[in-house]
Design an enzyme around this catalytic site. Structure first.
Site, PDB file in Angstrom:
ATOM      1  N   ARG A  98     -54.457  12.184 -25.968  1.00 15.23           N
ATOM      2  CA  ARG A  98     -53.247  11.358 -25.971  1.00 15.23           C
ATOM      3  C   ARG A  98     -52.940  10.785 -24.602  1.00 15.23           C
ATOM      4  O   ARG A  98     -52.566   9.611 -24.479  1.00 15.23           O
ATOM      5  CB  ARG A  98     -52.065  12.194 -26.475  1.00 15.23           C
ATOM      6  CG  ARG A  98     -50.771  11.414 -26.674  1.00 15.23           C
ATOM      7  CD  ARG A  98     -50.871  10.495 -27.877  1.00 15.23           C
ATOM      8  NE  ARG A  98     -51.368   9.147 -27.553  1.00 15.23           N
ATOM      9  CZ  ARG A  98     -51.963   8.344 -28.427  1.00 15.23           C
ATOM     10  NH1 ARG A  98     -52.192   8.755 -29.662  1.00 15.23           N
ATOM     11  NH2 ARG A  98     -52.371   7.159 -28.069  1.00 15.23           N
ATOM     12  N   LYS A 133     -40.675  -4.368 -11.003  1.00 13.60           N
ATOM     13  CA  LYS A 133     -40.149  -3.939 -12.304  1.00 13.60           C
ATOM     14  C   LYS A 133     -41.245  -3.182 -13.059  1.00 13.60           C
ATOM     15  O   LYS A 133     -41.767  -3.618 -14.076  1.00 13.60           O
ATOM     16  CB  LYS A 133     -39.658  -5.147 -13.101  1.00 13.60           C
ATOM     17  CG  LYS A 133     -38.481  -5.848 -12.429  1.00 13.60           C
ATOM     18  CD  LYS A 133     -38.069  -7.111 -13.160  1.00 13.60           C
ATOM     19  CE  LYS A 133     -36.915  -7.799 -12.444  1.00 13.60           C
ATOM     20  NZ  LYS A 133     -36.522  -9.064 -13.084  1.00 13.60           N
ATOM     21  N   LYS A 165     -32.471 -10.681  -0.632  1.00 16.64           N
ATOM     22  CA  LYS A 165     -31.962 -11.280  -1.856  1.00 16.64           C
ATOM     23  C   LYS A 165     -30.507 -11.683  -1.682  1.00 16.64           C
ATOM     24  O   LYS A 165     -29.923 -11.516  -0.604  1.00 16.64           O
ATOM     25  CB  LYS A 165     -32.156 -10.311  -3.022  1.00 16.64           C
ATOM     26  CG  LYS A 165     -33.631  -9.952  -3.246  1.00 16.64           C
ATOM     27  CD  LYS A 165     -33.811  -8.998  -4.383  1.00 16.64           C
ATOM     28  CE  LYS A 165     -33.688  -9.694  -5.722  1.00 16.64           C
ATOM     29  NZ  LYS A 165     -34.957 -10.287  -6.152  1.00 16.64           N
ATOM     30  N   GLU A 199     -34.703 -14.983  -0.773  1.00 13.64           N
ATOM     31  CA  GLU A 199     -34.395 -15.596  -2.066  1.00 13.64           C
ATOM     32  C   GLU A 199     -33.270 -16.617  -1.914  1.00 13.64           C
ATOM     33  O   GLU A 199     -32.264 -16.343  -1.259  1.00 13.64           O
ATOM     34  CB  GLU A 199     -33.971 -14.506  -3.046  1.00 13.64           C
ATOM     35  CG  GLU A 199     -33.503 -15.019  -4.397  1.00 13.64           C
ATOM     36  CD  GLU A 199     -32.880 -13.920  -5.231  1.00 13.64           C
ATOM     37  OE1 GLU A 199     -33.621 -13.281  -6.005  1.00 13.64           O
ATOM     38  OE2 GLU A 199     -31.668 -13.682  -5.088  1.00 13.64           O
ATOM     39  N   ASP A 220     -35.243 -19.024  -6.937  1.00 17.90           N
ATOM     40  CA  ASP A 220     -34.885 -18.178  -8.063  1.00 17.90           C
ATOM     41  C   ASP A 220     -34.157 -18.955  -9.156  1.00 17.90           C
ATOM     42  O   ASP A 220     -33.099 -19.545  -8.912  1.00 17.90           O
ATOM     43  CB  ASP A 220     -34.002 -17.027  -7.581  1.00 17.90           C
ATOM     44  CG  ASP A 220     -33.755 -15.993  -8.659  1.00 17.90           C
ATOM     45  OD1 ASP A 220     -34.726 -15.599  -9.332  1.00 17.90           O
ATOM     46  OD2 ASP A 220     -32.596 -15.576  -8.825  1.00 17.90           O
TER      47      ASP A 220
END
Length: 288
Positions: A98, A133, A165, A199, A220
């Site tokens: 598995r 992510k 950011k 960004e 963005d």
């Protein structure tokens, strides 16, 4: 990045989670001296990734198990293709099955999806890259899978490159400093080898950011028309990266705006596990 030591660490943790006190079923129902052969078979078409990880699941469970790999990572395959053959003690094969499948299905799913994105931007200057992510604990595997699919990696972690950011900029300029001044002041504390990306979400932010001397500007959630305008404003003075709203349906139009990089979170956060199976035959011990 995906060294044998890293593979063993990730796989050992997965095996310990799955069988913390051993495999009760196999111990009770499978004779200790039974052997087996199993084939790793593709149930659907895809791109291979994670064969060393698959093999490690069996090796770490029982060193007597051998795994013969029949295809290379990054290679495409058709349904029904045998990707690897596993031989050895049946208990160990059943215990590791598995985990070996889970990890390789995940990695091959990412590689397969990445290859689709890469194909969509063929003959443009854009490269497809991943994002942070990723699944906690599996980033190094998922990043390798992106490379196996023909994509590229963004910064690996918060420690190896700077990405400023919108929330960073809000804090930086809260005291009244201009974006350019705030960026220059912060950048003066960095080693000269550190890559700095910023960004922006509006065209009028580009020039003040460029004036600070950054390396990459992330555009963005820009429309294709604004991406073209942004690329023209940047004019080669920094790497132009597009991010946000990137799908298989939109990525070609984004690439044709002239951006250098397209970052796609979906490569790792939305990839479907590929359907692979382990077809196994148990050999009972000889009588008498």
């Amino acid at each position: 990045m995906l060294t044998p030591a890293v593979i063993d660490r990730v796989v050992a943790a997965a095996l310990a989670e799955d069988a913390p006190w051993g495999d009760l079923t196999s111990s009770a129902f499978i004779p200790d001296d039974a052997t087996a052969r199993a084939e790793l078979v593709a149930r659907e078409a895809g791109v291979a990734s994670g064969l060393a990880v698959f093999a490690a699941a069996f090796r770490l469970t029982d060193p007597a198990i051998t795994v013969t790999v029949l295809i290379e990572d990054g290679a495409p395959f058709a349904p029904g293709t045998v990707l690897a053959v596993v031989d050895g003690p049946a208990r160990g094969i059943l215990t590791a099955e598995r985990i070996g499948l889970n990890l390789m299905q995940r990695m091959s799913g990412i590689a397969t999806l990445t290859a689709r994105y890469v194909a969509e931007v063929a003959h443009t200057r854009a490269r497809i890259v991943d994002t942070r992510k990723t699944t906690p604990g599996l980033r190094v595997l998922e990043r390798q899978a992106v490379r196996d699919g023909g994509g590229h990696n963004h910064r690996f972690s918060l420690s190896d490159a700077v990405m400023v950011k919108d929330n960073h900029l809000a804090v930086l300029t809260a005291g009244g400093a201009s974006v350019t001044e705030a960026l220059r002041t912060a950048m003066s504390t960095l080693p000269h080898t550190t890559h700095v990306e910023v960004e922006v979400d509006r065209l009028d932010q580009i020039e003040p950011v460029l004036a600070a001397g950054v390396d990459t500007i992330m555009l963005d959630n820009f429309s294709p028309d604004d991406l073209r305008r942004g690329v023209a404003l940047i004019a080669g003075r920094a790497v132009a990266e597009a991010s946000g709203g990137v799908t298989l349906e939109t990525v070609r139009a984004i690439a044709e705006t002239g951006v250098d990089v397209i970052s796609v979170g979906a490569l790792t956060h939305s990839a479907r596990a590929l359907d692979l199976g382990l077809d196994i035959r148990i050999s009972a011990p000889d009588a008498g």
